[in-house]
Design a protein around this motif. Structure first.
Motif, PDB file in Angstrom:
ATOM      1  N   ALA A  60     -19.685  -0.282  23.287  1.00 21.99           N
ATOM      2  CA  ALA A  60     -20.626  -1.127  22.745  1.00 21.99           C
ATOM      3  C   ALA A  60     -21.346  -0.437  21.508  1.00 21.99           C
ATOM      4  N   ALA A  61     -21.778   0.931  21.741  1.00 17.25           N
ATOM      5  CA  ALA A  61     -22.472   1.496  20.706  1.00 17.25           C
ATOM      6  C   ALA A  61     -21.444   1.911  19.575  1.00 17.25           C
ATOM      7  N   LEU A  62     -20.331   2.179  19.510  1.00 16.98           N
ATOM      8  CA  LEU A  62     -19.575   2.309  18.432  1.00 16.98           C
ATOM      9  C   LEU A  62     -19.273   0.849  17.756  1.00 16.98           C
ATOM     10  N   ARG A  63     -19.212  -0.238  18.529  1.00 16.17           N
ATOM     11  CA  ARG A  63     -19.180  -1.454  17.940  1.00 16.17           C
ATOM     12  C   ARG A  63     -20.538  -1.716  17.098  1.00 16.17           C
ATOM     13  N   ASP A  64     -21.364  -1.484  17.600  1.00 14.29           N
ATOM     14  CA  ASP A  64     -22.885  -1.819  16.858  1.00 14.29           C
ATOM     15  C   ASP A  64     -22.861  -0.993  15.461  1.00 14.29           C
ATOM     16  N   ALA A  65     -22.533   0.329  15.706  1.00 12.62           N
ATOM     17  CA  ALA A  65     -22.489   1.215  14.453  1.00 12.62           C
ATOM     18  C   ALA A  65     -21.405   0.810  13.471  1.00 12.62           C
ATOM     19  N   LEU A  66     -20.380   0.511  13.858  1.00 11.29           N
ATOM     20  CA  LEU A  66     -19.344  -0.106  13.051  1.00 11.29           C
ATOM     21  C   LEU A  66     -19.708  -1.393  12.225  1.00 11.29           C
ATOM     22  N   ARG A  67     -20.445  -2.438  13.035  1.00 12.89           N
ATOM     23  CA  ARG A  67     -20.864  -3.562  12.403  1.00 12.89           C
ATOM     24  C   ARG A  67     -22.118  -3.260  11.253  1.00 12.89           C
ATOM     25  N   ASP A  68     -22.950  -2.342  11.717  1.00 14.54           N
ATOM     26  CA  ASP A  68     -24.046  -1.880  10.737  1.00 14.54           C
ATOM     27  C   ASP A  68     -23.411  -1.325   9.471  1.00 14.54           C
ATOM     28  N   SER A  69     -22.271  -0.621   9.647  1.00 19.72           N
ATOM     29  CA  SER A  69     -21.643  -0.074   8.311  1.00 19.72           C
ATOM     30  C   SER A  69     -20.819  -1.090   7.564  1.00 19.72           C
ATOM     31  N   LEU A  70     -20.848  -2.189   8.129  1.00 18.39           N
ATOM     32  CA  LEU A  70     -20.169  -3.046   7.169  1.00 18.39           C
ATOM     33  C   LEU A  70     -18.624  -3.025   7.219  1.00 18.39           C
ATOM     34  N   ARG A  71     -18.178  -2.229   8.248  1.00 19.27           N
ATOM     35  CA  ARG A  71     -16.759  -1.888   8.223  1.00 19.27           C
ATOM     36  C   ARG A  71     -15.914  -2.559   9.115  1.00 19.27           C
ATOM     37  N   PHE A  72     -16.490  -3.303   9.851  1.00 23.72           N
ATOM     38  CA  PHE A  72     -15.711  -3.830  11.070  1.00 23.72           C
ATOM     39  C   PHE A  72     -16.039  -5.140  11.529  1.00 23.72           C
ATOM     40  N   THR A  73     -15.396  -6.135  11.916  1.00 17.61           N
ATOM     41  CA  THR A  73     -15.554  -7.603  12.371  1.00 17.61           C
ATOM     42  C   THR A  73     -15.182  -7.475  13.690  1.00 17.61           C
ATOM     43  N   PRO A  74     -15.960  -7.800  14.509  1.00 14.71           N
ATOM     44  CA  PRO A  74     -15.464  -8.014  15.942  1.00 14.71           C
ATOM     45  C   PRO A  74     -14.319  -8.894  16.002  1.00 14.71           C
ATOM     46  N   GLY A  75     -13.330  -8.437  16.947  1.00 17.35           N
ATOM     47  CA  GLY A  75     -12.296  -9.253  17.061  1.00 17.35           C
ATOM     48  C   GLY A  75     -10.994  -8.887  16.196  1.00 17.35           C
ATOM     49  N   ALA A  76     -11.432  -8.067  15.147  1.00 14.93           N
ATOM     50  CA  ALA A  76     -10.242  -7.516  14.288  1.00 14.93           C
ATOM     51  C   ALA A  76      -9.073  -6.616  15.013  1.00 14.93           C
ATOM     52  N   PRO A  77      -7.928  -6.698  14.826  1.00 24.04           N
ATOM     53  CA  PRO A  77      -7.029  -5.975  15.477  1.00 24.04           C
ATOM     54  C   PRO A  77      -7.150  -4.258  15.067  1.00 24.04           C
ATOM     55  N   LEU A  78      -7.096  -3.292  15.877  1.00 23.72           N
ATOM     56  CA  LEU A  78      -7.436  -2.213  15.902  1.00 23.72           C
ATOM     57  C   LEU A  78      -6.210  -1.187  16.303  1.00 23.72           C
ATOM     58  N   THR A  79      -6.160  -0.104  15.934  1.00 24.78           N
ATOM     59  CA  THR A  79      -5.471   1.030  16.720  1.00 24.78           C
ATOM     60  C   THR A  79      -5.748   2.177  16.371  1.00 24.78           C
ATOM     61  N   LEU A  80      -5.024   3.298  16.928  1.00 21.10           N
ATOM     62  CA  LEU A  80      -5.697   4.781  16.647  1.00 21.10           C
ATOM     63  C   LEU A  80      -4.359   5.385  15.981  1.00 21.10           C
ATOM     64  N   VAL A  81      -4.753   6.516  15.350  1.00 14.92           N
ATOM     65  CA  VAL A  81      -3.555   7.380  14.898  1.00 14.92           C
ATOM     66  C   VAL A  81      -3.849   8.767  15.376  1.00 14.92           C
ATOM     67  N   ALA A  82      -2.935   9.437  15.855  1.00 13.18           N
ATOM     68  CA  ALA A  82      -3.083  10.880  16.552  1.00 13.18           C
ATOM     69  C   ALA A  82      -2.443  11.763  15.565  1.00 13.18           C
ATOM     70  N   VAL A  83      -3.029  12.760  14.902  1.00 17.11           N
ATOM     71  CA  VAL A  83      -2.334  13.747  14.355  1.00 17.11           C
ATOM     72  C   VAL A  83      -2.603  14.900  15.150  1.00 17.11           C
ATOM     73  N   VAL A  84      -1.212  15.734  15.425  1.00 19.29           N
ATOM     74  CA  VAL A  84      -1.255  16.976  16.055  1.00 19.29           C
ATOM     75  C   VAL A  84      -0.436  18.025  15.247  1.00 19.29           C
ATOM     76  N   PRO A  85      -0.826  18.935  15.221  1.00 17.37           N
ATOM     77  CA  PRO A  85      -2.377  19.648  15.231  1.00 17.37           C
ATOM     78  C   PRO A  85      -3.087  19.355  14.094  1.00 17.37           C
ATOM     79  N   TRP A  86      -4.480  19.635  14.319  1.00 20.21           N
ATOM     80  CA  TRP A  86      -5.324  19.418  13.399  1.00 20.21           C
ATOM     81  C   TRP A  86      -6.253  20.529  13.473  1.00 20.21           C
TER      82      TRP A  86
END
Length: 451
Positions: A173-199
């Motif tokens: 919920a905290a991440l969702r609120d911050a993303l919405r405030d930054s205008l970078r995210f619309t709730p319900g939009a599809p998401l994924t994660l990229v992992a880079v190893v090593p960093w």
């Protein structure tokens, strides 16, 4: 904000009458000014590649950094080097804010800037250079603001991915609120994660991550990271720790990762997709991140060079994994495990390529879930550096489904040589390669050892 950078770069180009480009600290292109006249008169291969590929190569980076640009506080000159593709000299304006370099403005010098005083050796700078440095400082302030905003989102992403199961809803919920405030995210939009190893996380003043389409936030985590993957305080370190809960959409949720004394740092990048199952934005982000000098590793983490050589092998390039898409932020911890498992598989198995998705790693979906225990006693002797060629022979033989002719062709050896090596494998391990269960044990153990 991208428009602000473009406007400021254009101001510098106009003030000095030379085409300018703005790159971040990792030499990723942010903005570039207009190039008047014919390209072959104004450009050189390095500038062209920077614009077309949106970043410079590692060799070009090393060439420029050798002149001390990361430490410079005033403008400095870079001479041409035709052998490196740098046909024209440059003036570099370090982009700083509060003592930290956030990027560089590059000006191509076609000769008319040769006598321009840069302000070194006690001489005052030319007023045009002073004006350009003031503009570069404004760029630095913007990049610093962007870095702070990105850092806050990254901290919230890290909290979610490392949270215990009962803390994940609040963290999401905290991440969702911050993303919405930054205008970078619309709730319900599809998401994924990229992992880079090593960093590489050793540079605490590293530049912010590039602004790429779909890249919402990023953070560094240990490759075995998060309470869900490590033992509880006071727990027996030899006990495997299971993932909490069951996976979504039929995905397993009880797998574990091996633990090591010094977990390899990984980067987690949160990416917005255009549509469910359309992973192109994640691949674009992964490709960009893998070009960063921070995405590299030693020859093999935690392993000594074979044969005790005083000259270790060159660094291994990083690898990236992509998890399955989701529309729920609470699913991201499971997506992170998938992305990380895929990255570990790609790092261990070159045939998977530098970037792979979790649903494309085949048996590694199970192998990455095995607890981090020592190799089976029967396999241990085969994993010694002195028997590396025997281990490779056995793995190729098993990859070829035990077909001798295919194996010999793949290895470039005679079949009799193959039979001799397989006989030695059986003696070392005590396994019977005509026994299906023995083959399965050997195959799993050899592949797991590279994870």
């Amino acid at each position: 904000m991208r428009g602000d950078y473009q406007q400021l770069v254009d101001e510098i180009s106009a003030a000095l009458g030379a085409p300018a480009t703005l790159e971040d600290r990792d030499f990723g292109l942010i903005a570039f000014g207009a190039h008047e006249g014919d390209d072959d008169e104004v450009m050189d291969p390095v500038r062209t590649r920077s614009i077309l590929q949106r970043r410079s190569s590692a060799a070009v980076r090393a060439w420029f950094e050798a002149f001390g640009i990361a430490r410079a506080k005033t403008a400095l000159r870079i001479p041409p080097d035709p052998a490196a593709g740098v046909f024209k000299g440059r003036i570099c304006l370090p982009v700083r804010h509060r003592g930290i370099v956030h990027g560089y403005v590059w000006l191509l010098d076609d000769g008319h800037l040769t006598d321009l005083e840069l302000g070194s050796r006690g001489a005052p700078p030319d007023p045009r250079i002073a004006q350009a440095m003031e503009t570069a400082a404004r760029i630095g302030a913007l990049l610093a603001d962007e870095a702070r905003a990105g850092s806050e989102l990254g901290d919230l992403l890290r909290e979610l991915l490392a949270a215990p199961p009962d803390g994940q809803p609040a963290a999401a919920a905290a991440l969702r609120d911050a993303l919405r405030d930054s205008l970078r995210f619309t709730p319900g939009a599809p998401l994924t994660l990229v992992a880079v190893v090593p960093w590489d996380t050793s540079d605490t003043d590293a530049a912010p991550l590039p602004s790429l389409p779909g890249l919402l936030a990023a953070c560094a985590l240990p490759a075995g990271g998060g309470p869900a993957d490590g033992p509880a305080a006071g727990a027996d370190e030899t006990e495997p720790a299971a993932r909490p809960g069951s996976g979504r959409n039929g995905r397993a949720g009880s797998a574990v990762l091996p633990r090591s004394a010094a977990p390899v740092p990984a980067l987690a990048a949160l990416v917005r997709l255009r549509a469910s199952g359309a992973s192109a934005p994640a691949h674009t982000v992964a490709e960009h991140l893998l070009r960063s000098p921070r995405a590299s590793a030693g020859p093999a983490e935690g392993r000594a060079p074979r044969g005790g050589s005083a000259h270790p092998p060159p660094p291994r390039p990083g690898a990236a994994g992509i998890g399955l898409g989701t529309r729920e932020l609470t699913d991201l911890p499971a997506t992170w495990r998938e992305a990380l498992d895929a990255a570990r598989a790609a790092h261990a198995e070159p045939r998977l390529g530098p970037i792979t998705q979790w649903d494309a790693i085949g048996p590694y979906r199970m192998l990455t879930a095995l607890p981090g225990t020592a190799p089976d006693p029967a396999i241990g002797p085969l994993l010694a550096p002195a028997h590396a060629e025997l281990a490779r022979t056995a793995e190729v033989f098993l990859d070829c489904a035990g077909q001798a002719s295919r194996t010999a062709h793949a290895l470039g050896i005679h079949r009799q040589t193959l039979y001799y090596r397989l006989g030695r494998v059986e003696k070392l391990t005590g396994l019977d390669l005509d026994d299906g269960e023995h083959r399965l044990l050997l195959h799993m153990a050899l592949k797991a050892a590279r994870l």
